[in-house]
Write a protein that holds these residues in place. Sequence first.
Motif, PDB file in Angstrom:
ATOM      1  N   SER A  52     -41.922  -9.525   4.784  1.00  0.00           N
ATOM      2  CA  SER A  52     -42.963  -7.916   5.066  1.00  0.00           C
ATOM      3  C   SER A  52     -43.729  -7.953   4.378  1.00  0.00           C
ATOM      4  CB  SER A  52     -41.804  -7.051   5.075  1.00  0.00           C
ATOM      5  OG  SER A  52     -42.696  -5.922   5.028  1.00  0.00           O
ATOM      6  N   VAL A  53     -44.784  -8.161   5.193  1.00  0.00           N
ATOM      7  CA  VAL A  53     -46.145  -7.970   4.172  1.00  0.00           C
ATOM      8  C   VAL A  53     -47.242  -6.507   4.514  1.00  0.00           C
ATOM      9  CG1 VAL A  53     -49.028  -8.807   5.086  1.00  0.00           C
ATOM     10  CG2 VAL A  53     -46.519 -10.418   4.445  1.00  0.00           C
ATOM     11  N   LEU A  54     -47.570  -5.775   3.733  1.00  0.00           N
ATOM     12  CA  LEU A  54     -48.542  -4.462   3.636  1.00  0.00           C
ATOM     13  C   LEU A  54     -50.027  -5.391   3.402  1.00  0.00           C
ATOM     14  CD1 LEU A  54     -49.470  -1.582   4.259  1.00  0.00           C
ATOM     15  CD2 LEU A  54     -48.361  -1.550   1.708  1.00  0.00           C
ATOM     16  N   ASP A  55     -51.090  -4.900   3.969  1.00  0.00           N
ATOM     17  CA  ASP A  55     -52.265  -4.771   3.434  1.00  0.00           C
ATOM     18  C   ASP A  55     -53.470  -4.220   3.646  1.00  0.00           C
ATOM     19  OD1 ASP A  55     -55.199  -5.758   3.265  1.00  0.00           O
ATOM     20  OD2 ASP A  55     -55.619  -7.470   5.924  1.00  0.00           O
ATOM     21  N   LEU A  56     -53.371  -3.281   2.377  1.00  0.00           N
ATOM     22  CA  LEU A  56     -54.047  -1.899   2.200  1.00  0.00           C
ATOM     23  C   LEU A  56     -54.902  -2.525   2.025  1.00  0.00           C
ATOM     24  CD1 LEU A  56     -51.777  -0.676  -0.694  1.00  0.00           C
ATOM     25  CD2 LEU A  56     -51.887   0.651   1.843  1.00  0.00           C
ATOM     26  N   PHE A  57     -56.162  -1.253   2.673  1.00  0.00           N
ATOM     27  CA  PHE A  57     -57.442  -1.468   3.057  1.00  0.00           C
ATOM     28  C   PHE A  57     -57.938  -2.628   3.455  1.00  0.00           C
ATOM     29  CE2 PHE A  57     -55.630   0.550  -1.459  1.00  0.00           C
ATOM     30  CZ  PHE A  57     -56.804   1.215  -1.447  1.00  0.00           C
ATOM     31  N   ALA A  58     -57.570  -2.480   4.538  1.00  0.00           N
ATOM     32  CA  ALA A  58     -57.218  -3.778   5.399  1.00  0.00           C
ATOM     33  C   ALA A  58     -59.086  -4.214   5.832  1.00  0.00           C
ATOM     34  CB  ALA A  58     -56.331  -3.322   6.843  1.00  0.00           C
ATOM     35  N   GLY A  59     -59.653  -3.275   6.348  1.00  0.00           N
ATOM     36  CA  GLY A  59     -61.094  -3.702   6.297  1.00  0.00           C
ATOM     37  C   GLY A  59     -61.530  -4.550   8.043  1.00  0.00           C
ATOM     38  N   SER A  60     -61.360  -5.513   8.266  1.00  0.00           N
ATOM     39  CA  SER A  60     -61.325  -6.340   9.065  1.00  0.00           C
ATOM     40  C   SER A  60     -60.453  -7.043   9.338  1.00  0.00           C
ATOM     41  CB  SER A  60     -62.615  -7.662   9.310  1.00  0.00           C
ATOM     42  OG  SER A  60     -61.599  -9.476   8.371  1.00  0.00           O
ATOM     43  N   GLY A  61     -58.812  -6.850   8.523  1.00  0.00           N
ATOM     44  CA  GLY A  61     -57.540  -7.052   9.006  1.00  0.00           C
ATOM     45  C   GLY A  61     -57.763  -9.158   8.593  1.00  0.00           C
ATOM     46  N   ALA A  62     -58.127  -9.093   7.774  1.00  0.00           N
ATOM     47  CA  ALA A  62     -58.116 -10.716   8.074  1.00  0.00           C
ATOM     48  C   ALA A  62     -57.048 -11.417   6.675  1.00  0.00           C
ATOM     49  CB  ALA A  62     -60.128 -11.619   6.809  1.00  0.00           C
ATOM     50  N   LEU A  63     -56.527 -11.016   5.343  1.00  0.00           N
ATOM     51  CA  LEU A  63     -55.896 -11.151   4.894  1.00  0.00           C
ATOM     52  C   LEU A  63     -53.752 -10.726   5.811  1.00  0.00           C
ATOM     53  CD1 LEU A  63     -56.589  -9.049   1.487  1.00  0.00           C
ATOM     54  CD2 LEU A  63     -56.852 -12.022   2.245  1.00  0.00           C
ATOM     55  N   GLY A  64     -53.667  -9.407   6.029  1.00  0.00           N
ATOM     56  CA  GLY A  64     -52.879  -8.987   7.004  1.00  0.00           C
ATOM     57  C   GLY A  64     -52.494 -10.250   8.614  1.00  0.00           C
ATOM     58  N   ILE A  65     -53.484 -10.211   9.025  1.00  0.00           N
ATOM     59  CA  ILE A  65     -53.548 -11.242  10.324  1.00  0.00           C
ATOM     60  C   ILE A  65     -53.622 -12.592   9.394  1.00  0.00           C
ATOM     61  CG2 ILE A  65     -55.107 -11.946  12.189  1.00  0.00           C
ATOM     62  CD1 ILE A  65     -55.710  -8.854  12.092  1.00  0.00           C
ATOM     63  N   GLU A  66     -54.283 -13.199   8.775  1.00  0.00           N
ATOM     64  CA  GLU A  66     -54.067 -14.400   8.348  1.00  0.00           C
ATOM     65  C   GLU A  66     -52.390 -14.760   7.538  1.00  0.00           C
ATOM     66  OE1 GLU A  66     -55.283 -18.448   7.587  1.00  0.00           O
ATOM     67  OE2 GLU A  66     -57.014 -16.678   7.397  1.00  0.00           O
ATOM     68  N   ALA A  67     -52.173 -13.396   7.528  1.00  0.00           N
ATOM     69  CA  ALA A  67     -50.005 -13.164   7.068  1.00  0.00           C
ATOM     70  C   ALA A  67     -49.555 -13.360   7.618  1.00  0.00           C
ATOM     71  CB  ALA A  67     -49.794 -12.414   6.021  1.00  0.00           C
ATOM     72  N   TYR A  68     -49.877 -13.227   9.503  1.00  0.00           N
ATOM     73  CA  TYR A  68     -49.266 -12.984  10.415  1.00  0.00           C
ATOM     74  C   TYR A  68     -48.683 -14.647  10.681  1.00  0.00           C
ATOM     75  CZ  TYR A  68     -47.186 -11.661  14.695  1.00  0.00           C
ATOM     76  OH  TYR A  68     -46.648 -11.753  15.480  1.00  0.00           O
ATOM     77  N   SER A  69     -50.576 -14.849  11.062  1.00  0.00           N
ATOM     78  CA  SER A  69     -50.335 -16.207  11.652  1.00  0.00           C
ATOM     79  C   SER A  69     -49.720 -17.609  10.614  1.00  0.00           C
ATOM     80  CB  SER A  69     -52.298 -16.471  11.432  1.00  0.00           C
ATOM     81  OG  SER A  69     -52.433 -18.324  11.796  1.00  0.00           O
ATOM     82  N   ARG A  70     -50.511 -16.881   9.612  1.00  0.00           N
ATOM     83  CA  ARG A  70     -48.601 -18.742   8.602  1.00  0.00           C
ATOM     84  C   ARG A  70     -47.663 -17.751   8.302  1.00  0.00           C
ATOM     85  NH1 ARG A  70     -52.756 -20.979   4.683  1.00  0.00           N
ATOM     86  NH2 ARG A  70     -55.284 -20.581   5.338  1.00  0.00           N
ATOM     87  N   GLY A  71     -47.399 -17.114   9.158  1.00  0.00           N
ATOM     88  CA  GLY A  71     -45.364 -16.888   8.987  1.00  0.00           C
ATOM     89  C   GLY A  71     -44.598 -15.832   8.980  1.00  0.00           C
ATOM     90  N   ALA A  72     -45.776 -14.813   8.142  1.00  0.00           N
ATOM     91  CA  ALA A  72     -45.065 -13.995   8.523  1.00  0.00           C
ATOM     92  C   ALA A  72     -44.270 -12.815   9.077  1.00  0.00           C
ATOM     93  CB  ALA A  72     -46.074 -12.298   7.410  1.00  0.00           C
ATOM     94  N   LYS A  73     -43.375 -11.954   9.331  1.00  0.00           N
ATOM     95  CA  LYS A  73     -42.326 -11.605  10.166  1.00  0.00           C
ATOM     96  C   LYS A  73     -43.228 -10.430  10.596  1.00  0.00           C
ATOM     97  CE  LYS A  73     -38.068  -9.689   9.741  1.00  0.00           C
ATOM     98  NZ  LYS A  73     -37.064  -9.771   8.908  1.00  0.00           N
TER      99      LYS A  73
END
Length: 189
Positions: A52-73
């Motif tokens: 379970s991942v939280l991307d605060l101050f997401a901006g472009s979303g690159a960190l959160g979407i990258e985490a999702y791409s790499r297996g975050a549920k």
Amino acid sequence: MKNEYQNEVRIIGGKFKGKKLTVNEAQGLRPTPARVRETVFSWLKDSLNNASVLDLFAGSGALGIEAYSRGAKKVELVDLNKDNIKSINECIKNFNDNNIRAINADAIEYLKKCNTHFDVVFIDPPYALNIYESVLTLLNERNLIDENSLLYVEMRNGTNQSVVGYEIIKSENAGNSKYTLWKKSSLLF
């Protein structure tokens, strides 16, 4: 103020590798460069599967979407800028998955109301906010993380931030940025 980045970044790994994300021009927005993301995700690789991942101050979303791409549920991307959230929503609508959400909210107000546990948290605010301590304190006080949670914190290079109850377990510099991996401290205060 025009930022120094092009208008897009690419996901660098996982099932959405190569997917382009829009980068809006916004004051304080500095998408995490691909080489930094590569290092960060090598640090996190064993912690992302079903996380379970939280991307605060997401901006472009690159960190959160990258985490999702790499297996975050489950991923929640939080940003105050409506244009950033609109761009993130345009991207994630193609995933056709309710486990990734973009939320237009102030990070502090979001944390005050949140009741979700997170395994990984990305904290990459505009440097001028100087908000690290408040965010880290709320995550701990509200029990949104535990001793196994990992927190990526990006700050201006040369900053020596410390917060009671946390320890930095990895740290590197790239250009104007210092990027670090934190966890709850194993020491009693």
